[in-house]
Design an enzyme around this catalytic site. Sequence first.
Site, PDB file in Angstrom:
ATOM      1  N   MET A  51       0.755  -1.189   0.109  1.00 31.72           N
ATOM      2  CA  MET A  51       0.100  -0.076   0.097  1.00 31.72           C
ATOM      3  C   MET A  51       0.885   1.165   0.062  1.00 31.72           C
ATOM      4  SD  MET A  51      -2.993   1.174  -0.021  1.00 31.72           S
ATOM      5  CE  MET A  51      -3.110   2.918  -0.227  1.00 31.72           C
ATOM      6  N   ASN A  94       0.676   4.520   0.874  1.00 30.38           N
ATOM      7  CA  ASN A  94       0.564   5.544   1.863  1.00 30.38           C
ATOM      8  C   ASN A  94       1.684   6.545   1.897  1.00 30.38           C
ATOM      9  OD1 ASN A  94      -1.498   3.699   3.310  1.00 30.38           O
ATOM     10  ND2 ASN A  94       0.424   2.618   4.005  1.00 30.38           N
ATOM     11  N   GLU A 113       4.506   0.703  -5.884  1.00 30.60           N
ATOM     12  CA  GLU A 113       4.255   1.502  -4.719  1.00 30.60           C
ATOM     13  C   GLU A 113       4.886   3.123  -4.645  1.00 30.60           C
ATOM     14  OE1 GLU A 113       1.545   0.316  -3.470  1.00 30.60           O
ATOM     15  OE2 GLU A 113       1.778  -1.608  -4.052  1.00 30.60           O
ATOM     16  N   GLU A 116      -4.274   3.056 -10.799  1.00 34.60           N
ATOM     17  CA  GLU A 116      -4.100   1.647 -10.717  1.00 34.60           C
ATOM     18  C   GLU A 116      -3.679   1.208 -12.272  1.00 34.60           C
ATOM     19  OE1 GLU A 116      -2.839   0.293  -8.334  1.00 34.60           O
ATOM     20  OE2 GLU A 116      -4.017   1.154  -6.589  1.00 34.60           O
TER      21      GLU A 116
HETATM   22  N1  TRP Z   1      -3.361   0.701  -3.715  1.00 35.65           N
HETATM   23  C1  TRP Z   1      -2.637  -0.898  -3.486  1.00 35.65           C
HETATM   24  C2  TRP Z   1      -1.791  -1.063  -4.694  1.00 35.65           C
HETATM   25  O1  TRP Z   1      -2.151  -0.832  -5.798  1.00 35.65           O
HETATM   26  C3  TRP Z   1      -3.916  -1.954  -3.414  1.00 35.65           C
HETATM   27  C4  TRP Z   1      -4.294  -2.303  -1.937  1.00 35.65           C
HETATM   28  C5  TRP Z   1      -3.294  -2.605  -1.056  1.00 35.65           C
HETATM   29  C6  TRP Z   1      -5.468  -2.432  -1.503  1.00 35.65           C
HETATM   30  N2  TRP Z   1      -4.050  -2.997   0.166  1.00 35.65           N
HETATM   31  C7  TRP Z   1      -5.163  -2.910  -0.311  1.00 35.65           C
HETATM   32  C8  TRP Z   1      -6.600  -2.280  -2.076  1.00 35.65           C
HETATM   33  C9  TRP Z   1      -6.416  -3.198   0.545  1.00 35.65           C
HETATM   34  C10 TRP Z   1      -7.768  -2.504  -1.024  1.00 35.65           C
HETATM   35  C11 TRP Z   1      -7.906  -3.170  -0.031  1.00 35.65           C
HETATM   36  O2  TRP Z   1      -0.795  -1.340  -4.585  1.00 35.65           O
HETATM   37 ZN    ZN Z   2      -1.518   0.347  -7.019  1.00 35.04          ZN
END
Ligand code: TRP
Ligand code: ZN
Length: 869
Positions: free
Chosen positions: A263, A265, A298, A320
Amino acid sequence: MSHQPSAKYRADYTSPDFTITHIDLDFILDDTQTVVTAVSRVIKQNQDATTLVLDGEDLKLVSLQIDGSEWGDYSTTENSLTINNVPESFTLTVKTEINPAGNTKLEGLYKSGDAFCTQCEAEGFRRITFYLDRPDVLAKFTTRVEADKGAFPYLLSNGNRVESGDLDSGRHWVKWEDPHAKPSYLFALVAGDFDVLRDNFVTVSGRNVELEIFVDKGNLDRAPHAMTSLKNAMKWDEERFGLEYDLDIYMIVAVDFFNMGAMENKGLNVFNSKFVLANDKTATDNDYLGIESVIGHEYFHNWTGNRVTCRDWFQLSLKEGLTVFRDQEFSSDLGSRAVNRINNVRIIRGPQFAEDESPMAHPIRPEKVIEMNNFYTLTVYEKGSEVIRMMHTLLGEENFQAGMRLYFERHDGTAATCDDFVLAMEDASGIDLSLFRRWYSQSGTPVVSVKAEYNSEEKTFALTLRQDTPATSDQKEKQPLHIPVDVELYDNTGKVIELQCNGKVISNVLSLKETEQTFVFENVATKPYLSLLREFSAPVKLHYDASDEELQFLMVHARNEFARWDAGQMLLAKHIKANVLKVQSGEALNIPESLIDAFRGVLLDKEIDPALVAEVLTLPSENEIGGWFEVVDVDAINSVRSAIKQRFAQEMKDEFSALYQALKQAEYSIEHSSIGKRTLRNLCLNYLAGTEQGNELVEAQYTHADNMTDTVAAMTAANTSELNCREALMKDFSGKWEKDGLVMDKWFILQGTNPAANALENIRVQMSHPAFDIKNPNRTRSLVGSFCNNNPVHFHAKDGSGYKFLAEVLTELNTSNPQVASRLIDPLLKFRRFDVARQGMMRAELEKLSVLDNLAKDLFEKIDKALNA
Ligand code: TRP
Ligand code: ZN
């Protein structure tokens, strides 16, 4: 289900009545009673609004204040807090209590082992505090975290660490400030005790960025590859996209309990430890490559996702699809472009096409969503990336980069839409994308049918392309799309024939925009060989009746590596299809010598990159083959695929043997050329496993392996060929690695994909293995997911035992972790593709699940679609 969960529609988007510009969060961490205080600056946007409705889920409301005074004029529901009669702008103070240790959904704030961590995308922040939990509300965050200092020496959040201090009774606190306004889904908090790998990166403009990777104690020697990948990604984004990092610190934390890959963040990525931890002893070549690609992915989100985010979740592919495109380009620029393209195309042609044919079919920009977590799909991600790639093909690199710059100029710091992106590409390039936009709204896989006609008198070659998109479960009517079709012609010596149309030389990329179009090429001296849909220039199915001779010619003469691989795949497809029909009608198989010779030729060609040879000799998966048929006959497919593999092994065992010996490397290295050689060598082993010398060779490789790639390759060969040594190798491996869940995943996958008759019985036994934990998504996916997805013969056993097993697991996960359950259910949704008897049994399991008490909306959405499609 007491009441039916409700759907949201893309068309219903409205901008928020209120926005939040600043939020100060305070966390007093505790395993079961964490107290969260959120102080938000709220500003009315819609003058007619009088009530503020905040999202919230599984929260205990402790107190509520407006401008410092208790506010009693509010009401709550299961997932909202409505505050009445609020002023124009005000400070809202909400205090809530949450239970991280009890949070098995792994959304919001939860415990992963001994550490606290968060996952807020897509709608997890509402499980932390009441908030406007939507991506078009962008606020500046500060976060204060307080916890026991001994157990949680590291207290992390987004942005820069601005203050810290010690408290009585062994507690301490840290305050973080993120200078970039962001939506709540990019919030992160981590608290725990870690080993830290530190490094730094100097950006192109000379700024120093501290890099920190946090891993569980004792795992420091598994973090360097992630760090190298991160620095490579930062450099690559500067060089190829001109994008520089924008904070003084970049942190990555590896956790064992995580629903997805990783993720993005802001400033504090949280990763599934699978995509961070690697060394030669524990990780395979594929693990190394996976880490590089996810670390890149990421990191690239910092611009495509964070600096420019999504207006609403229907726009998910905006970040994405684009970021997958960027990570694919990153891997291709650093490694083999052809091998990367081949593997991405396999995903589209296999599981993504299957998704288009399933009850979950949706456009890359969905129209209707019940549970957003259900739309982190192959369609949004991988097909989304193909759509970006098509624009890149139509515009060229230079125009595409100009489009990117315009996109950032217009939308930096805001929440944008897919339309905004396409418009930037169009405006920057001057290329008309009006018809192209349909890729965003139309679901399903277009079929492009091809007719080719050579006129020896006129010396012309006429190519007629026709497109048809079959109806999908979400959308009956289909329209023509703008499909870029990259073609090349060769004369019979393999020389390229220039494409001339109306007296002009034209580009290799034809734009198919109508249902049917004919392209006439002039000055074609002899009947040409046709290479079609080069580089897989569009995510379509190609119907072209090429002869064996043509395909064999292209396998040797096509100028580009991808096209040679693709010709080999088409040749295999022809013979696999024909033989499946033979099995079904009780006829003997027919695998002609010429087919074997074509592949032998590739194996013997010393000029071809070993990595590519390995790809050419890799048969399509049973799933991909299944996709070619109206009704999937798992047993016939399995027997034909095995027979071809066996025939190849017998006929080419001398070549496989010679290569196996020749490709031995003295030392392990993850240089791309070493990986390529190892891949080919292990492919040889996999074929040889099916011959007389198999058991001996495999056992010897296992015994002498000095790296995990060779170890797993030996075990895989023993597993697929059901060799005598299988049991002993499996036992030895679990004896060595039993304490290491990530490594044991490889072992669980082999149990899941075991072709032996008692596979399922054995899988049930392994569910009580000390290393197994159904609460850990990686373990569950390795053992149960691999069985349902990659062991078709046993999952689809005629007695229905495979379906029953999956339904049992889903029943448990429905309460503990619905997001994981909802990913695992996919193979069951596709029941319409199987024979009547299997359909009935699959449907029966879905019906049982549909009446579960507390059926999660994740599962509800999919089961409802499947049963009522
Ligand atoms: N945005 C994340 C990615 O593309 C995707 C992601 C990670 C996610 N953890 C999640 C989406 C939990 C939904 C729920 O790498
Ligand atoms: Zn992503």
